[in-house]
Design a protein around this motif. Structure first.
Motif, PDB file in Angstrom:
ATOM      1  N   PRO A  11     -92.185  32.169  13.778  1.00 15.49           N
ATOM      2  CA  PRO A  11     -92.366  30.724  13.741  1.00 15.49           C
ATOM      3  C   PRO A  11     -92.546  30.158  12.339  1.00 15.49           C
ATOM      4  O   PRO A  11     -92.333  28.957  12.127  1.00 15.49           O
ATOM      5  CB  PRO A  11     -93.628  30.493  14.590  1.00 15.49           C
ATOM      6  CG  PRO A  11     -94.360  31.791  14.552  1.00 15.49           C
ATOM      7  CD  PRO A  11     -93.285  32.846  14.498  1.00 15.49           C
ATOM      8  N   SER A  12     -92.907  31.002  11.362  1.00 16.33           N
ATOM      9  CA  SER A  12     -93.045  30.507   9.997  1.00 16.33           C
ATOM     10  C   SER A  12     -91.699  30.375   9.294  1.00 16.33           C
ATOM     11  O   SER A  12     -91.618  29.815   8.200  1.00 16.33           O
ATOM     12  CB  SER A  12     -93.970  31.419   9.184  1.00 16.33           C
ATOM     13  OG  SER A  12     -93.360  32.657   8.887  1.00 16.33           O
ATOM     14  N   GLY A  13     -90.635  30.912   9.914  1.00 19.42           N
ATOM     15  CA  GLY A  13     -89.284  30.706   9.418  1.00 19.42           C
ATOM     16  C   GLY A  13     -88.834  31.637   8.317  1.00 19.42           C
ATOM     17  O   GLY A  13     -87.694  31.568   7.881  1.00 19.42           O
ATOM     18  N   GLY A  14     -89.713  32.532   7.872  1.00 14.81           N
ATOM     19  CA  GLY A  14     -89.358  33.394   6.752  1.00 14.81           C
ATOM     20  C   GLY A  14     -88.639  34.662   7.133  1.00 14.81           C
ATOM     21  O   GLY A  14     -88.010  35.304   6.283  1.00 14.81           O
ATOM     22  N   ALA A  15     -88.725  35.052   8.400  1.00 13.15           N
ATOM     23  CA  ALA A  15     -88.110  36.294   8.853  1.00 13.15           C
ATOM     24  C   ALA A  15     -87.449  36.054  10.207  1.00 13.15           C
ATOM     25  O   ALA A  15     -87.498  34.954  10.757  1.00 13.15           O
ATOM     26  CB  ALA A  15     -89.166  37.404   8.951  1.00 13.15           C
ATOM     27  N   GLY A  16     -86.827  37.105  10.740  1.00 13.19           N
ATOM     28  CA  GLY A  16     -86.249  37.018  12.079  1.00 13.19           C
ATOM     29  C   GLY A  16     -85.043  36.104  12.161  1.00 13.19           C
ATOM     30  O   GLY A  16     -84.376  35.806  11.163  1.00 13.19           O
ATOM     31  N   VAL A  17     -84.759  35.640  13.383  1.00 14.05           N
ATOM     32  CA  VAL A  17     -83.560  34.856  13.655  1.00 14.05           C
ATOM     33  C   VAL A  17     -83.485  33.602  12.793  1.00 14.05           C
ATOM     34  O   VAL A  17     -82.417  33.252  12.261  1.00 14.05           O
ATOM     35  CB  VAL A  17     -83.482  34.484  15.156  1.00 14.05           C
ATOM     36  CG1 VAL A  17     -82.379  33.459  15.410  1.00 14.05           C
ATOM     37  CG2 VAL A  17     -83.229  35.722  16.009  1.00 14.05           C
ATOM     38  N   PHE A  18     -84.602  32.897  12.628  1.00  7.95           N
ATOM     39  CA  PHE A  18     -84.575  31.658  11.844  1.00  7.95           C
ATOM     40  C   PHE A  18     -84.129  31.934  10.405  1.00  7.95           C
ATOM     41  O   PHE A  18     -83.325  31.202   9.830  1.00  7.95           O
ATOM     42  CB  PHE A  18     -85.942  30.978  11.839  1.00  7.95           C
ATOM     43  CG  PHE A  18     -86.386  30.453  13.172  1.00  7.95           C
ATOM     44  CD1 PHE A  18     -85.486  30.203  14.204  1.00  7.95           C
ATOM     45  CD2 PHE A  18     -87.740  30.198  13.411  1.00  7.95           C
ATOM     46  CE1 PHE A  18     -85.905  29.711  15.427  1.00  7.95           C
ATOM     47  CE2 PHE A  18     -88.161  29.704  14.638  1.00  7.95           C
ATOM     48  CZ  PHE A  18     -87.247  29.463  15.650  1.00  7.95           C
ATOM     49  N   ALA A  19     -84.674  32.990   9.801  1.00  7.22           N
ATOM     50  CA  ALA A  19     -84.292  33.345   8.431  1.00  7.22           C
ATOM     51  C   ALA A  19     -82.829  33.764   8.372  1.00  7.22           C
ATOM     52  O   ALA A  19     -82.105  33.403   7.438  1.00  7.22           O
ATOM     53  CB  ALA A  19     -85.190  34.467   7.914  1.00  7.22           C
ATOM     54  N   ASP A  20     -82.388  34.527   9.374  1.00 13.92           N
ATOM     55  CA  ASP A  20     -80.998  34.974   9.396  1.00 13.92           C
ATOM     56  C   ASP A  20     -80.036  33.794   9.436  1.00 13.92           C
ATOM     57  O   ASP A  20     -79.032  33.760   8.720  1.00 13.92           O
ATOM     58  CB  ASP A  20     -80.753  35.881  10.606  1.00 13.92           C
ATOM     59  CG  ASP A  20     -81.516  37.188  10.528  1.00 13.92           C
ATOM     60  OD1 ASP A  20     -81.895  37.598   9.415  1.00 13.92           O
ATOM     61  OD2 ASP A  20     -81.738  37.797  11.594  1.00 13.92           O
ATOM     62  N   LEU A  21     -80.339  32.811  10.276  1.00 16.71           N
ATOM     63  CA  LEU A  21     -79.456  31.649  10.392  1.00 16.71           C
ATOM     64  C   LEU A  21     -79.379  30.887   9.076  1.00 16.71           C
ATOM     65  O   LEU A  21     -78.305  30.384   8.699  1.00 16.71           O
ATOM     66  CB  LEU A  21     -79.934  30.735  11.525  1.00 16.71           C
ATOM     67  CG  LEU A  21     -79.833  31.321  12.944  1.00 16.71           C
ATOM     68  CD1 LEU A  21     -80.384  30.328  13.960  1.00 16.71           C
ATOM     69  CD2 LEU A  21     -78.398  31.697  13.290  1.00 16.71           C
ATOM     70  N   LYS A  22     -80.508  30.802   8.360  1.00 19.79           N
ATOM     71  CA  LYS A  22     -80.497  30.108   7.070  1.00 19.79           C
ATOM     72  C   LYS A  22     -79.643  30.880   6.057  1.00 19.79           C
ATOM     73  O   LYS A  22     -78.904  30.277   5.268  1.00 19.79           O
ATOM     74  CB  LYS A  22     -81.927  29.923   6.552  1.00 19.79           C
ATOM     75  CG  LYS A  22     -82.704  28.847   7.304  1.00 19.79           C
ATOM     76  CD  LYS A  22     -84.067  28.580   6.689  1.00 19.79           C
ATOM     77  CE  LYS A  22     -85.076  29.597   7.116  1.00 19.79           C
ATOM     78  NZ  LYS A  22     -86.462  29.241   6.689  1.00 19.79           N
ATOM     79  N   THR A  23     -79.746  32.193   6.074  1.00 21.31           N
ATOM     80  CA  THR A  23     -78.934  33.000   5.161  1.00 21.31           C
ATOM     81  C   THR A  23     -77.457  32.889   5.500  1.00 21.31           C
ATOM     82  O   THR A  23     -76.611  32.748   4.610  1.00 21.31           O
ATOM     83  CB  THR A  23     -79.392  34.470   5.209  1.00 21.31           C
ATOM     84  OG1 THR A  23     -80.695  34.567   4.636  1.00 21.31           O
ATOM     85  CG2 THR A  23     -78.450  35.367   4.426  1.00 21.31           C
TER      86      THR A  23
END
Length: 244
Positions: A11-23
């Motif tokens: 949920p902090s957005g630095g790892a996992g799916v959220f981070a992957d989508l940003k990359t």
């Protein structure tokens, strides 16, 4: 160019799916995201994990593949042997090319698995993948040997049943890449920072994105190393669009 992340949600957005989508977006490919587990965490503290059922993970994958042509994927937090087996099955079913980040422990210290899953990675997922990107601790669990030196890391890559990129954050900046039994050593300067949350996720997703843009596996690894280095140095992976 459409790629896929199969990973947990931070949920902090630095790892996992959220981070992957940003990359994926930063490098210029369209990202889809399959959620394997929910977590409560931030860059400094891990609270808990709530896995998604294998059946629902399978439905998520099938729903994306029903609409899009996906060739390259990355996997992150898979939580359990059952989810690992399912992921390997879907890779075979859809003839996907997978970059595996064998996530076992969060940067903030929490255990992200439902047990000892190194054996499941080795038996089911790695033989069906094109690359794995463990850190030193993960490579020790996958290879069964202690890694205290560059020579140990090289030996570990030879014991892991997949092309392997052992990251050097815990090995004095020495990255060891073994692709088709050819060893490449790349040393990077270590940066004094607390901004390491999600660095492994961003590395594997960057490799996946560069592969989708028709780079070779080795070139994708080298470009992803530079991407993550710049992200750590600047404190934000998502601001790198202009530099790619």
């Amino acid at each position: 160019m459409i790629v896929m992340s199969i990973a947990g949600v931070d949920p902090s957005g630095g790892a996992g799916v959220f981070a992957d989508l940003k990359t994926f977006q930063a490098i210029g490919v369209y990202g889809t995201g399959i959620v394997t587990a929910l977590t409560s965490q931030n860059p400094y503290k891990f609270f808990s994990t709530q896995p998604v059922s294998p059946e629902y993970i399978e439905e998520q994958i099938d729903s994306v593949m029903d609409a899009y042509e996906v060739e390259f994927i990355k996997t992150g937090m898979l939580y359990s042997p059952e989810i690992i087996k399912l992921t390997a099955k879907k890779i075979r079913e859809y003839n996907l090319k997978a970059v595996v980040d064998p996530v076992m422990v969060a940067t903030s210290g929490g255990d992200l698995t439902g047990g000892d899953i190194a054996d499941a990675f080795n038996r089911h997922l790695l033989p069906n993948s094109i690359l794995t990107t463990p850190n030193v601790s993960e490579a020790e669990r996958l290879s069964g040997i202690k890694i205290n030196s560059k020579e140990d890391a090289v030996k570990a890559t030879e014991l892991i049943d997949c092309n392997c990129f052992i990251t050097g954050g815990h090995l004095d900046g020495i990255n060891v890449i073994n692709i088709d039994d050819e060893i490449t050593i790349k040393k990077q300067e270590l940066i004094e920072t607390d901004n390491l949350h999600g660095s492994g996720c961003n590395l594997s997703s960057a490799i996946t994105a560069y592969l989708a843009k028709n780079n070779s596996l080795m070139d994708s690894c080298l470009k992803a190393m530079d991407y993550v280095y710049e992200g750590i140095k600047n404190g934000n992976y998502g601001t790198l669009i202009a530099k790619i």
